[in-house]
Design a protein around this motif. Structure first.
Motif, PDB file in Angstrom:
ATOM      1  N   UNK A  53       6.768  37.793  22.512  1.00 14.98           N
ATOM      2  CA  UNK A  53       7.254  36.449  22.849  1.00 14.98           C
ATOM      3  C   UNK A  53       6.217  35.705  23.732  1.00 14.98           C
ATOM      4  N   UNK A  54       5.615  34.964  22.996  1.00 18.07           N
ATOM      5  CA  UNK A  54       4.675  34.151  23.700  1.00 18.07           C
ATOM      6  C   UNK A  54       5.397  32.988  24.537  1.00 18.07           C
ATOM      7  N   UNK A  55       6.445  32.378  23.720  1.00 19.45           N
ATOM      8  CA  UNK A  55       7.283  31.178  24.661  1.00 19.45           C
ATOM      9  C   UNK A  55       7.709  31.878  25.950  1.00 19.45           C
ATOM     10  N   UNK A  56       8.030  33.094  26.291  1.00 12.67           N
ATOM     11  CA  UNK A  56       8.423  33.373  27.368  1.00 12.67           C
ATOM     12  C   UNK A  56       7.391  33.476  28.377  1.00 12.67           C
ATOM     13  N   UNK A  57       6.138  33.914  28.051  1.00  8.47           N
ATOM     14  CA  UNK A  57       4.966  33.765  28.988  1.00  8.47           C
ATOM     15  C   UNK A  57       4.780  32.302  29.541  1.00  8.47           C
ATOM     16  N   UNK A  58       4.846  31.390  28.551  1.00  9.79           N
ATOM     17  CA  UNK A  58       4.758  29.977  28.919  1.00  9.79           C
ATOM     18  C   UNK A  58       5.949  29.524  29.859  1.00  9.79           C
ATOM     19  N   UNK A  59       7.000  30.097  29.632  1.00  9.92           N
ATOM     20  CA  UNK A  59       8.092  29.669  30.495  1.00  9.92           C
ATOM     21  C   UNK A  59       8.162  30.092  31.954  1.00  9.92           C
ATOM     22  N   UNK A  60       7.622  31.512  31.879  1.00 12.48           N
ATOM     23  CA  UNK A  60       7.351  32.147  32.935  1.00 12.48           C
ATOM     24  C   UNK A  60       6.143  31.539  34.223  1.00 12.48           C
ATOM     25  N   UNK A  61       5.395  30.906  33.357  1.00  8.70           N
ATOM     26  CA  UNK A  61       4.274  30.266  34.259  1.00  8.70           C
ATOM     27  C   UNK A  61       4.545  28.695  34.251  1.00  8.70           C
ATOM     28  N   UNK A  62       5.679  28.314  33.866  1.00  9.93           N
ATOM     29  CA  UNK A  62       6.254  26.953  34.410  1.00  9.93           C
ATOM     30  C   UNK A  62       5.399  26.011  33.139  1.00  9.93           C
ATOM     31  N   UNK A  63       5.264  26.527  31.923  1.00  7.73           N
ATOM     32  CA  UNK A  63       4.764  25.632  30.908  1.00  7.73           C
ATOM     33  C   UNK A  63       3.331  25.840  30.780  1.00  7.73           C
ATOM     34  N   UNK A  64       2.782  27.045  31.378  1.00  6.41           N
ATOM     35  CA  UNK A  64       1.359  27.226  31.162  1.00  6.41           C
ATOM     36  C   UNK A  64       0.824  27.495  29.826  1.00  6.41           C
ATOM     37  N   UNK A  65      -0.553  27.030  29.764  1.00  4.92           N
ATOM     38  CA  UNK A  65      -1.145  27.008  28.368  1.00  4.92           C
ATOM     39  C   UNK A  65      -1.827  28.282  28.154  1.00  4.92           C
ATOM     40  N   UNK A  66      -1.513  28.613  26.903  1.00  2.22           N
ATOM     41  CA  UNK A  66      -2.195  30.047  26.341  1.00  2.22           C
ATOM     42  C   UNK A  66      -3.164  30.154  25.548  1.00  2.22           C
ATOM     43  N   UNK A  67      -4.194  30.917  25.647  1.00  7.94           N
ATOM     44  CA  UNK A  67      -5.472  30.861  25.113  1.00  7.94           C
ATOM     45  C   UNK A  67      -5.320  31.807  23.823  1.00  7.94           C
ATOM     46  N   UNK A  68      -5.762  31.395  22.709  1.00  8.97           N
ATOM     47  CA  UNK A  68      -5.778  32.353  21.349  1.00  8.97           C
ATOM     48  C   UNK A  68      -6.983  32.365  20.611  1.00  8.97           C
ATOM     49  N   UNK A  69      -7.655  33.283  20.511  1.00  7.77           N
ATOM     50  CA  UNK A  69      -8.973  33.323  19.589  1.00  7.77           C
ATOM     51  C   UNK A  69      -8.731  34.740  18.818  1.00  7.77           C
ATOM     52  N   UNK A  70      -8.018  34.506  17.778  1.00  7.73           N
ATOM     53  CA  UNK A  70      -7.313  35.728  17.067  1.00  7.73           C
ATOM     54  C   UNK A  70      -8.389  36.394  16.311  1.00  7.73           C
ATOM     55  N   UNK A  71      -8.078  37.629  15.749  1.00 11.02           N
ATOM     56  CA  UNK A  71      -8.954  38.336  14.883  1.00 11.02           C
ATOM     57  C   UNK A  71      -8.937  37.605  13.608  1.00 11.02           C
ATOM     58  N   UNK A  72      -9.825  37.006  12.967  1.00  7.81           N
ATOM     59  CA  UNK A  72     -10.102  36.371  12.100  1.00  7.81           C
ATOM     60  C   UNK A  72      -9.592  36.812  10.563  1.00  7.81           C
TER      61      UNK A  72
END
Length: 143
Positions: free
Chosen positions: A53-72
């Motif tokens: 659950x990515x949105x929980x990480x964002x919420x737990x960090x007061x709306x912090x930005x998440x970085x994603x460079x996925x497997x292509x």
């Protein structure tokens, strides 16, 4: 190599990431391995970011930005997940190959009012490669 099964990991160039991190202050790397995690913390391949659950990480960090460079090889799955998590409040910056002819680009990115697209001039040199990537890249900002 990108379209073969030899490697699916394209490590973000550090200087490129550092410039973005200055602006966004990333709090989490959504798809990394132990050697190339760009943020203080992140999901490894074994932790399968697609099941988290990515949105929980964002919420737990007061709306912090998440970085994603996925497997292509899994761009569609990760872009679909980024779109979904963004609808729940996650803010995500995604580095992707500029594949504007794909269904996932048109479904989740193109003409999406919550998405900004930045095409990268030239071609990136991933990891410690001496050669540039065989494809153009783009940043997709889900805000």
């Amino acid at each position: 190599i990108l379209f073969s099964k030899q490697s699916d990991e394209w490590s973000t160039p550090q200087s490129f990431y550092d410039k973005l991190d200055e602006e966004y202050k990333f709090v989490f790397d959504l798809a990394c391995n132990k050697e190339n995690c760009k943020s203080y913390d992140g999901f490894t391949i074994e932790e399968n970011a697609l099941e988290q659950d990515w949105n929980i990480i964002s919420k737990d960090t007061n709306g912090g930005w998440l970085w994603l460079n996925p497997p292509y090889s899994k761009c569609k799955e990760f872009v679909d997940k980024a779109w979904y998590e963004n609808t729940l409040g996650a803010k995500i910056v995604v580095l992707l190959p500029a594949r504007t002819d794909t269904k996932w680009f048109h479904t989740f990115i193109y003409n999406n009012p919550k998405v900004e697209i930045q095409f990268i001039k030239g071609r990136l040199k991933f990891g410690d490669s001496k050669n540039s990537a065989p494809f153009p890249s783009m940043l997709v900002i889900f805000n």
